[in-house]
Design a protein around this motif. Sequence first.
Motif, mmCIF file in Angstrom:
data_model
loop_
_atom_site.group_PDB
_atom_site.id
_atom_site.type_symbol
_atom_site.label_atom_id
_atom_site.label_comp_id
_atom_site.label_asym_id
_atom_site.label_seq_id
_atom_site.Cartn_x
_atom_site.Cartn_y
_atom_site.Cartn_z
ATOM 1 N N ALA A 27 3.244 6.177 22.963
ATOM 2 C CA ALA A 27 3.130 6.231 21.514
ATOM 3 C C ALA A 27 4.473 6.055 20.818
ATOM 4 O O ALA A 27 4.591 5.284 19.856
ATOM 5 N N GLN A 28 5.490 6.739 21.288
ATOM 6 C CA GLN A 28 6.793 6.681 20.624
ATOM 7 C C GLN A 28 7.356 5.266 20.617
ATOM 8 O O GLN A 28 7.828 4.770 19.582
ATOM 9 N N SER A 29 7.271 4.577 21.773
ATOM 10 C CA SER A 29 7.815 3.218 21.836
ATOM 11 C C SER A 29 6.972 2.245 21.013
ATOM 12 O O SER A 29 7.515 1.326 20.379
ATOM 13 N N LEU A 30 5.655 2.446 20.978
ATOM 14 C CA LEU A 30 4.794 1.581 20.177
ATOM 15 C C LEU A 30 5.055 1.764 18.695
ATOM 16 O O LEU A 30 5.134 0.787 17.937
ATOM 17 N N VAL A 31 5.195 3.004 18.259
ATOM 18 C CA VAL A 31 5.459 3.280 16.849
ATOM 19 C C VAL A 31 6.823 2.719 16.453
ATOM 20 O O VAL A 31 6.986 2.138 15.367
ATOM 21 N N ALA A 32 7.817 2.855 17.334
ATOM 22 C CA ALA A 32 9.152 2.324 17.040
ATOM 23 C C ALA A 32 9.112 0.806 16.917
ATOM 24 O O ALA A 32 9.734 0.225 16.005
ATOM 25 N N LEU A 33 8.386 0.153 17.823
ATOM 26 C CA LEU A 33 8.270 -1.304 17.759
ATOM 27 C C LEU A 33 7.529 -1.718 16.493
ATOM 28 O O LEU A 33 7.901 -2.715 15.840
ATOM 29 N N ASP A 34 6.519 -0.976 16.133
ATOM 30 C CA ASP A 34 5.770 -1.284 14.913
ATOM 31 C C ASP A 34 6.637 -1.085 13.679
ATOM 32 O O ASP A 34 6.518 -1.842 12.702
ATOM 33 N N GLU A 35 7.521 -0.091 13.699
ATOM 34 C CA GLU A 35 8.436 0.121 12.563
ATOM 35 C C GLU A 35 9.364 -1.080 12.408
ATOM 36 O O GLU A 35 9.632 -1.537 11.290
ATOM 37 N N LYS A 36 9.873 -1.596 13.518
ATOM 38 C CA LYS A 36 10.722 -2.790 13.463
ATOM 39 C C LYS A 36 9.941 -3.972 12.912
ATOM 40 O O LYS A 36 10.449 -4.740 12.081
ATOM 41 N N ARG A 37 8.699 -4.110 13.364
ATOM 42 C CA ARG A 37 7.863 -5.212 12.873
ATOM 43 C C ARG A 37 7.595 -5.068 11.386
ATOM 44 O O ARG A 37 7.724 -6.041 10.621
ATOM 45 N N ARG A 38 7.257 -3.874 10.951
ATOM 46 C CA ARG A 38 6.959 -3.650 9.527
ATOM 47 C C ARG A 38 8.208 -3.862 8.672
ATOM 48 O O ARG A 38 8.119 -4.368 7.552
ATOM 49 N N SER A 39 9.350 -3.469 9.220
ATOM 50 C CA SER A 39 10.606 -3.701 8.500
ATOM 51 C C SER A 39 10.882 -5.190 8.352
ATOM 52 O O SER A 39 11.319 -5.655 7.281
ATOM 53 N N ALA A 40 10.601 -5.952 9.420
ATOM 54 C CA ALA A 40 10.788 -7.403 9.363
ATOM 55 C C ALA A 40 9.813 -8.041 8.385
ATOM 56 O O ALA A 40 10.172 -8.975 7.647
ATOM 57 N N VAL A 41 8.581 -7.548 8.366
ATOM 58 C CA VAL A 41 7.588 -8.048 7.412
ATOM 59 C C VAL A 41 8.058 -7.798 5.984
ATOM 60 O O VAL A 41 7.998 -8.685 5.119
ATOM 61 N N GLN A 42 8.541 -6.582 5.760
ATOM 62 C CA GLN A 42 8.998 -6.235 4.409
ATOM 63 C C GLN A 42 10.209 -7.062 4.001
ATOM 64 O O GLN A 42 10.308 -7.521 2.850
ATOM 65 N N LYS A 43 11.124 -7.281 4.952
ATOM 66 C CA LYS A 43 12.314 -8.089 4.658
ATOM 67 C C LYS A 43 11.923 -9.503 4.254
ATOM 68 O O LYS A 43 12.429 -10.052 3.267
ATOM 69 N N ALA A 44 10.998 -10.103 5.006
ATOM 70 C CA ALA A 44 10.550 -11.462 4.692
ATOM 71 C C ALA A 44 9.834 -11.505 3.352
ATOM 72 O O ALA A 44 10.026 -12.441 2.554
ATOM 73 N N GLN A 45 9.013 -10.507 3.087
ATOM 74 C CA GLN A 45 8.299 -10.450 1.803
ATOM 75 C C GLN A 45 9.266 -10.279 0.641
ATOM 76 O O GLN A 45 9.102 -10.909 -0.416
ATOM 77 N N ASP A 46 10.271 -9.421 0.842
ATOM 78 C CA ASP A 46 11.262 -9.208 -0.219
ATOM 79 C C ASP A 46 12.044 -10.491 -0.519
ATOM 80 O O ASP A 46 12.297 -10.824 -1.690
ATOM 81 N N LEU A 47 12.434 -11.204 0.528
ATOM 82 C CA LEU A 47 13.153 -12.461 0.333
ATOM 83 C C LEU A 47 12.286 -13.477 -0.403
ATOM 84 O O LEU A 47 12.760 -14.177 -1.312
ATOM 85 N N LEU A 48 11.017 -13.555 -0.002
ATOM 86 C CA LEU A 48 10.103 -14.494 -0.643
ATOM 87 C C LEU A 48 9.897 -14.145 -2.107
ATOM 88 O O LEU A 48 9.913 -15.027 -2.987
ATOM 89 N N SER A 49 9.724 -12.846 -2.379
ATOM 90 C CA SER A 49 9.534 -12.408 -3.760
ATOM 91 C C SER A 49 10.774 -12.692 -4.598
ATOM 92 O O SER A 49 10.677 -13.150 -5.751
ATOM 93 N N ARG A 50 11.939 -12.423 -3.993
ATOM 94 C CA ARG A 50 13.178 -12.654 -4.743
ATOM 95 C C ARG A 50 13.395 -14.138 -4.998
ATOM 96 O O ARG A 50 13.837 -14.528 -6.087
#
Length: 427
Positions: A27-50
């Motif tokens: 669970a811990q490693s899956l949640v950590a990997l998902d946090e990295k993925r969600r952070s990358a998703v948010q970064k891409a969305q923020d760049l696109l929005s900007r």
Amino acid sequence: MLDIKWIRENPEALDAALAKRGAEALAQSLVALDEKRRSAVQKAQDLLSRRNAASKEIGAAMAQKNSELAEKLKAEVADIKVTLPAAEEEERQLSAELNDVLSRVPNVPFDDVPVGADESGNVVTRTIGEKPRWNHAPKEHFEIGESLGYMDFDRATKLSGSRFTVLTGPLARLERALGQFMIDLHTGEHGYTEVSSPLMVRDEAMFGTGQLPKFADDLFKTTDGRWLIPTAEVTLTNLVSSEILEHEKLPLRFTALTPSFRSEAGSAGRDTRGMLRQHQFWKCELVSITDAESAVAEHERMTACAEEVLKRLGLHFRTMTLCTGDMGFGARKTYDLEVWLPGQNTFREISSCSVCGDFQGRRMDARYRAKGEKGTKFVHTLNGSGTAVGRCLIAVLENYLNEDGSVTIPDALLPYMGGLKKIERAA
């Protein structure tokens, strides 16, 4: 495949379930990997929005004749056009990595599944019938078949190597009769729809039912990249892949009588005599597609359908509830039917009936929509053998053996045997 949202919200529950299966905490490693993925998703969305916002601001700045601001914004958009592809690629890579890891995580057992490390932790649920009582000594199926003159392993080895069998004459007909009997019973009395489907499938179908990527070594692959099915569960379950079903049409119940192909990569040295563990064998498969509320009751129903085959053949068997350590990768609960084999003086598995929850539905992206609702839910799937034809043949030979070496045909199979009531030695 498990839902990453559920894992984020229930990490302790996942690790507890994995511990019951004898697997390491994830669970811990899956949640950590998902946090990295969600952070990358948010970064891409923020760049696109900007980028979109800055493009509008350029127009406004030019309208106000503010060339300095317009040029600054143009430079910002140019920078975003350079960095955005890298951010999107990072998102794709992390999503693919997470999906790959999730695809290898086994299903979560139901709470009522007994906890155990291996088959020694399985529990007898019920026992049906009695062992045959004879004055003569029992024999194993290969002794009986070879003595009758209709079971040939040497010729099979000449043709294909080990773990194959050639049946001829009445034994070949008995194998065919068993398969026909099973398919007729399940379609005529149990409400299953017979399906004739391909024996070779694409990667996506094997992934959908959980054979890939984890169990690739157990499969046979063709030269053009298709896979030979290890069970008709693959084709029957994937009939609804990528579809949205109407709730009122559930449950769907499918059955097929097909050859199955398995490399038996993990069974070196096991059951090498006879036809218990073959690379190619016939099996009558049962599959149900249901909603969440009906799945548990459907599991009991499916198991009863498989049991009926053995009851009609007059075979002694027991139904086992598998423990967490012996249960299949995609199952939440499994019943194994074990038939009595006098020649081995033991019970052997002849059918396995599993309820999988939405584990396969999620992998296949198969959903249903309740009447009047906009949203959809993943289907729940079940599969079982109804039953393995070759092992049923073994059970009939060993349980219906007569003192003179002949084998009596069970009454249920007489309509399929062309008037033959007993298999006797070849002349």
